[in-house]
Motif scaffolding. Structure first.
Motif, PDB file in Angstrom:
ATOM      1  N   PHE A   1       0.629  -0.993   0.412  1.00  0.00           N
ATOM      2  CA  PHE A   1      -0.306  -0.138   0.186  1.00  0.00           C
ATOM      3  C   PHE A   1       1.148   1.782  -0.331  1.00  0.00           C
ATOM      4  CE2 PHE A   1      -2.374  -2.981   2.515  1.00  0.00           C
ATOM      5  CZ  PHE A   1      -3.775  -3.513   1.378  1.00  0.00           C
ATOM      6  N   ASP A   2       0.342   2.622  -1.073  1.00  0.00           N
ATOM      7  CA  ASP A   2       0.720   3.036  -0.274  1.00  0.00           C
ATOM      8  C   ASP A   2       0.309   4.617  -1.932  1.00  0.00           C
ATOM      9  OD1 ASP A   2       1.573   2.460  -3.436  1.00  0.00           O
ATOM     10  OD2 ASP A   2       3.341   2.574  -2.975  1.00  0.00           O
ATOM     11  N   CYS A   3       1.343   6.090  -1.655  1.00  0.00           N
ATOM     12  CA  CYS A   3       0.515   6.562  -2.248  1.00  0.00           C
ATOM     13  C   CYS A   3      -0.827   7.254  -1.911  1.00  0.00           C
ATOM     14  CB  CYS A   3       0.382   6.393  -4.017  1.00  0.00           C
ATOM     15  SG  CYS A   3       2.153   6.030  -4.446  1.00  0.00           S
ATOM     16  N   GLU A   4      -1.179   7.337  -0.500  1.00  0.00           N
ATOM     17  CA  GLU A   4      -1.809   7.961   0.552  1.00  0.00           C
ATOM     18  C   GLU A   4      -2.249   9.382  -0.944  1.00  0.00           C
ATOM     19  OE1 GLU A   4      -3.698   8.936   4.145  1.00  0.00           O
ATOM     20  OE2 GLU A   4      -1.495   8.814   4.650  1.00  0.00           O
ATOM     21  N   ARG A   5      -3.712   9.140  -0.603  1.00  0.00           N
ATOM     22  CA  ARG A   5      -4.454  11.023  -0.885  1.00  0.00           C
ATOM     23  C   ARG A   5      -5.509  11.072   0.063  1.00  0.00           C
ATOM     24  NH1 ARG A   5      -4.927  11.560  -7.557  1.00  0.00           N
ATOM     25  NH2 ARG A   5      -2.503  12.184  -7.859  1.00  0.00           N
ATOM     26  N   ARG A   6      -6.067  12.017   0.263  1.00  0.00           N
ATOM     27  CA  ARG A   6      -7.551  12.244   1.368  1.00  0.00           C
ATOM     28  C   ARG A   6      -8.080  13.016   0.069  1.00  0.00           C
ATOM     29  NH1 ARG A   6      -4.603  14.143   7.230  1.00  0.00           N
ATOM     30  NH2 ARG A   6      -3.545  12.062   7.650  1.00  0.00           N
ATOM     31  N   LEU A   7      -9.550  12.799   0.042  1.00  0.00           N
ATOM     32  CA  LEU A   7     -10.514  12.732  -0.780  1.00  0.00           C
ATOM     33  C   LEU A   7     -11.335  13.128  -0.070  1.00  0.00           C
ATOM     34  CD1 LEU A   7      -9.113  11.192  -4.305  1.00  0.00           C
ATOM     35  CD2 LEU A   7      -8.273  13.894  -3.524  1.00  0.00           C
ATOM     36  N   ARG A   8     -12.845  14.629   0.112  1.00  0.00           N
ATOM     37  CA  ARG A   8     -13.745  14.332   0.749  1.00  0.00           C
ATOM     38  C   ARG A   8     -14.694  13.776  -0.756  1.00  0.00           C
ATOM     39  NH1 ARG A   8     -13.863  20.653   2.443  1.00  0.00           N
ATOM     40  NH2 ARG A   8     -12.708  20.754   3.694  1.00  0.00           N
ATOM     41  N   ASP A   9     -15.631  12.416   0.796  1.00  0.00           N
ATOM     42  CA  ASP A   9     -16.838  12.027  -0.521  1.00  0.00           C
ATOM     43  C   ASP A   9     -17.966  12.867  -0.611  1.00  0.00           C
ATOM     44  OD1 ASP A   9     -17.784  12.321   1.348  1.00  0.00           O
ATOM     45  OD2 ASP A   9     -17.474   9.623   2.388  1.00  0.00           O
ATOM     46  N   LYS A  10     -19.122  11.739  -1.110  1.00  0.00           N
ATOM     47  CA  LYS A  10     -20.229  12.735  -1.425  1.00  0.00           C
ATOM     48  C   LYS A  10     -20.695  13.483  -0.678  1.00  0.00           C
ATOM     49  CE  LYS A  10     -21.563  10.066  -5.979  1.00  0.00           C
ATOM     50  NZ  LYS A  10     -22.493   9.636  -6.657  1.00  0.00           N
ATOM     51  N   SER A  11     -20.759  12.764   0.430  1.00  0.00           N
ATOM     52  CA  SER A  11     -21.391  13.749   1.575  1.00  0.00           C
ATOM     53  C   SER A  11     -20.460  14.973   2.258  1.00  0.00           C
ATOM     54  CB  SER A  11     -21.310  12.424   3.104  1.00  0.00           C
ATOM     55  OG  SER A  11     -20.119  11.920   3.396  1.00  0.00           O
ATOM     56  N   GLY A  12     -19.377  15.071   2.055  1.00  0.00           N
ATOM     57  CA  GLY A  12     -18.463  16.019   2.116  1.00  0.00           C
ATOM     58  C   GLY A  12     -17.453  14.882   3.404  1.00  0.00           C
ATOM     59  N   GLN A  13     -17.356  14.730   3.524  1.00  0.00           N
ATOM     60  CA  GLN A  13     -16.483  13.326   4.781  1.00  0.00           C
ATOM     61  C   GLN A  13     -14.712  13.021   3.639  1.00  0.00           C
ATOM     62  OE1 GLN A  13     -18.282   9.829   6.021  1.00  0.00           O
ATOM     63  NE2 GLN A  13     -18.808  11.048   8.304  1.00  0.00           N
ATOM     64  N   GLU A  14     -14.207  12.840   4.666  1.00  0.00           N
ATOM     65  CA  GLU A  14     -12.408  13.064   3.676  1.00  0.00           C
ATOM     66  C   GLU A  14     -12.237  11.443   4.595  1.00  0.00           C
ATOM     67  OE1 GLU A  14      -8.578  14.148   5.921  1.00  0.00           O
ATOM     68  OE2 GLU A  14      -8.984  15.274   4.997  1.00  0.00           O
ATOM     69  N   GLN A  15     -12.097  11.237   3.295  1.00  0.00           N
ATOM     70  CA  GLN A  15     -11.379   9.531   2.537  1.00  0.00           C
ATOM     71  C   GLN A  15     -10.022   9.592   2.727  1.00  0.00           C
ATOM     72  OE1 GLN A  15     -12.949   7.103   3.253  1.00  0.00           O
ATOM     73  NE2 GLN A  15     -15.474   7.818   3.159  1.00  0.00           N
TER      74      GLN A  15
END
Length: 697
Positions: free
Chosen positions: A156-170
């Motif tokens: 596992f590598d290359c982490e990204r943090r993105l917001r989903d449709k509900s606005g929560q950070e994934q």
């Protein structure tokens, strides 16, 4: 329906896949074979997992496999490996993602289990973010994998943090299994891949779309430029069934190099389904070429039930132009444009094109604008094609389209400079034949190129006169009232007096029909054109009538002026004012009057010619117009023979009311174009001082 909770409501693994660009693949057999291959791989994984241990939720060109029991990790990783191997071997871009989250099942309409809940929702969102060259997983899935004792090597590598449709950070990471290394898509490289696919199938509009995306990042990108240069006319045809294959007229005559310059000058604009692109009344200095999707045109003032009003008046699709008339003529929008699907447009701003394009390319763009303006205006102007395309330029067995092709090379679109209150006719002539020298400085060209007819096609003007300041509040000439004739200058045929306008709304655009194009018509068409033009030219005067009278007949002049005004006619009657040179004011009014009404009474008859202002004003009208319109009104005791001969009199000595009615009918006939207005065969500048200078003391 009954709701069944999954065995582990908080940690249900979901492996998802989606074929990239599947719906854009034209060959249905290719689509079928790809879906069949994915279904085969999924079916094998579900069989390995065991009965009732996996659920398949199809998404058309992919879907989601939900593992419901314990010990699912090996089966899930085997499915990921099988999907990636097929994608690499078949060279089919495939997104593969994995997540773990809460899911519940309902009994679906077909009796199978249907997943619902936050887990499946997040899995669907995750799939839209997955790369085409690897596997993307959520932190919840990673933890579930790490808790298992697996012999398979997982990285596992290359982490990204993105917001989903509900606005929560994934928290998302790439997952590599064995030797297959995952990688995030390079956005530009993805564009290049899709550009290459569009080139291979000759999809010209898709090629422009992807090339433009690349060029907006790097305007000198060689690969994108090469793709544009390879485009041929056959690649840029309309796609809608009714017009399929017809060339786009904006791009039709551009070379590959010109096309590159034009595309660089445009901007990509994207609109979602049911969003407005522009509204009726908006400014119109931008036009749109549809690269993707459909655009509906909704005309204003429509009537009908709700169902009919929901339907657009016209639908345009890929490759077609919308909004070009407002663009060409700098007019306000005359319709609503709405995206009927998710739509991508290549937009062109007229000022940006003029500033950025080389001179020869700008000339080609101007030719397109000129042709579209004439095509639209012609049927709406009576002395051209007319509403039924049967007016003079469509006679002698020739269609208006045939004639239009002959004269459009002899037209100009003139945009009046801003921030000026202009003596309009002079500027039109000057701008029509102005050239540029090698240093770009304006120099005068051949004055004959300024000959022709001039129509207002964009902007708004207000008629003004120096002869009567109160006329500054006259009704303006708005673009919404069609395309009014502003001026005609055809020496030897019809020359109208110059007029002055104040600019009410910018930009002001004028269509100039040059005399050279009209001379190319055959004799029958030319004669018919000039006849209808003279009738239309009645609108080019400020006044319906100039009342000429002797001061001793002021009371009679009041009555006649009131009668004409009550009938809706615009009348000039001079009333001496201190501080102004009245001969100049009178000269301007005579030049701007369709007719001169001379009140002939004994007061007029006894005046010597040198002091007789009625005679002098009649002579001035004759001076200005080779075809003058003079109406002698004979008051009681008057005789016109020694005052104005050659014109049939209107006798008011017995029945003034009937005489007024007759004059009103005559003047309305002139105003409404039933009779030709006064005109000259040559321009006559300046005032006829011999007639209008004050008499010697």
């Amino acid at each position: 329906m009954a709701t069944q909770t999954t065995p582990d409501d908080s940690a249900v693994p979901i492996v998802s896949c989606d074929i990239v660009g599947h719906s854009a693949t034209v060959d249905i057999q290719v689509q079928e074979s790809r879906i069949a291959a994915v279904n085969h791989i999924v079916a094998a994984a579900m069989e390995t997992a065991g009965a009732d241990k996996a659920v398949w939720a199809s998404g058309g060109d992919g879907g989601h496999v939900i593992f419901c029991g314990s010990g699912w990790q090996s089966a899930a990783l085997d499915l990921v490996v099988a999907l990636r191997r097929w994608s690499i071997n078949e060279k089919v871009p495939l997104r593969v993602t994995a997540h773990a989250g809460p899911v519940r099942f309902l009994a679906g309409a077909d009796g199978r289990r249907q997943p619902v809940g936050a887990g499946i929702n997040t899995a669907g969102w995750l799939l839209s973010r997955g790369p085409a060259a690897g596997v993307l997983v959520s932190r919840a899935f990673r933890r579930a994998i790490e808790d298992a004792d697996l012999a398979t090597r997982v990285v596992f590598d290359c982490e990204r943090r993105l917001r989903d449709k509900s606005g929560q950070e994934q928290h998302l990471e790439l997952m590599s299994v064995g030797e297959d290394r995952s990688a995030w898509d390079d956005p530009t490289e993805e564009d290049r891949r899709r550009l290459g696919s569009a080139e291979r199938v000759g999809a010209g509009w898709e090629s422009i779309y992807w090339a433009k995306r690349i060029l907006q990042i790097d305007s000198s990108d060689g690969e994108a430029e090469a793709a544009i240069r390879k485009l041929q006319r056959r690649h840029l045809g309309y796609l809608r069934a009714e017009v399929r294959g017809q060339p786009n007229p904006f791009f039709e005559h551009l070379t590959q190099t010109d096309l590159r310059d034009v595309i660089l000058a445009g901007q990509l604009v994207e609109r979602a389904y049911n969003e407005y692109i522009c509204r009726t009344g908006d400014g119109g200095e931008t036009m749109f070429v549809i690269l993707r999707g459909q655009v509906g045109v909704y005309l204003p003032g429509r009537k009908g039930d709700a169902a009919s009003l929901a339907q657009p008046d016209f639908i345009h699709e890929e490759g077609e132009i919308v909004g070009e008339l407002a663009f060409a003529m700098s007019r306000r929008r005359t319709a609503d444009l709405v995206a009927l699907t998710d739509t991508t447009l290549l937009t062109f701003d007229i000022k940006e094109l003029k500033a950025r394009l080389p001179a020869d390319v700008w000339t080609n763009v101007r030719a397109f604008m000129r042709a579209r303006a004439l095509e639209h205006v012609g049927p709406r102007v009576q002395f051209l094609g007319g509403n039924d395309n049967s007016r003079p330029l469509a006679r002698a067995g020739r269609s208006w389209e045939h004639i239009r092709a002959k004269i459009e090379q002899h037209c100009d679109l003139i945009q009046i400079e801003r921030t000026r209150s202009t003596h309009f006719a002079y500027d039109l002539v000057r701008d029509a034949h102005r050239k540029e020298d090698t240093q770009g400085r304006g120099v005068e060209g051949d004055p004959s190129t300024g000959h022709g007819a001039y129509l207002l096609v964009g902007g708004q003007l207000r008629e003004a006169t120096r002869s009567e300041p109160s006329d500054l509040d006259r009704r303006p000439l708005p673009e919404s009232e069609g395309y009014p004739l502003l001026w005609v200058n055809l020496p030897g045929t019809i020359v109208l007096p110059k007029r002055e306008f104040h600019i009410e709304e910018e930009p002001v655009t004028v269509l100039h029909l040059r005399e050279s194009g009209l001379l190319g018509l055959d004799a029958q068409q030319r004669d018919a054109f000039y006849r209808d033009l003279r009738l239309t030219a009645a609108s080019c005067f400020e006044y319906d009538a100039f009342i000429s009278y002797n001061g001793g007949d002021a009371e009679a002049a009041d009555r006649w002026q009131s009668a004409l005004k009550d009938a809706g006619l615009h009348v000039f009657r001079d009333v001496p004012r201190t501080g102004e040179e009245f001969p100049h004011r009178i000269a301007e009014a005579i030049r701007q009057s369709r007719a001169l009404v001379a009140l002939v009474s004994p007061h007029v008859m006894v005046k010597p010619e040198t002091e007789n202002w009625v005679v002098r004003e009649i002579n001035a009208h004759r001076y200005y117009f080779d075809h003058s319109r003079v109406f002698p009104v004979i008051l009681p005791g008057g005789n016109h023979k020694n005052i104005v001969s050659g014109y049939a009199p209107i006798k008011a000595d017995r029945d003034e009311a009937a005489a007024m009615t007759r004059l009103i009918d005559e003047l309305k006939g002139l105003r409404d174009g039933l009779r030709e207005p006064p005109y000259s065969l040559t321009e006559k500048p300046g005032a006829p001082h011999a007639f209008l200078s004050p008499p010697a003391e």
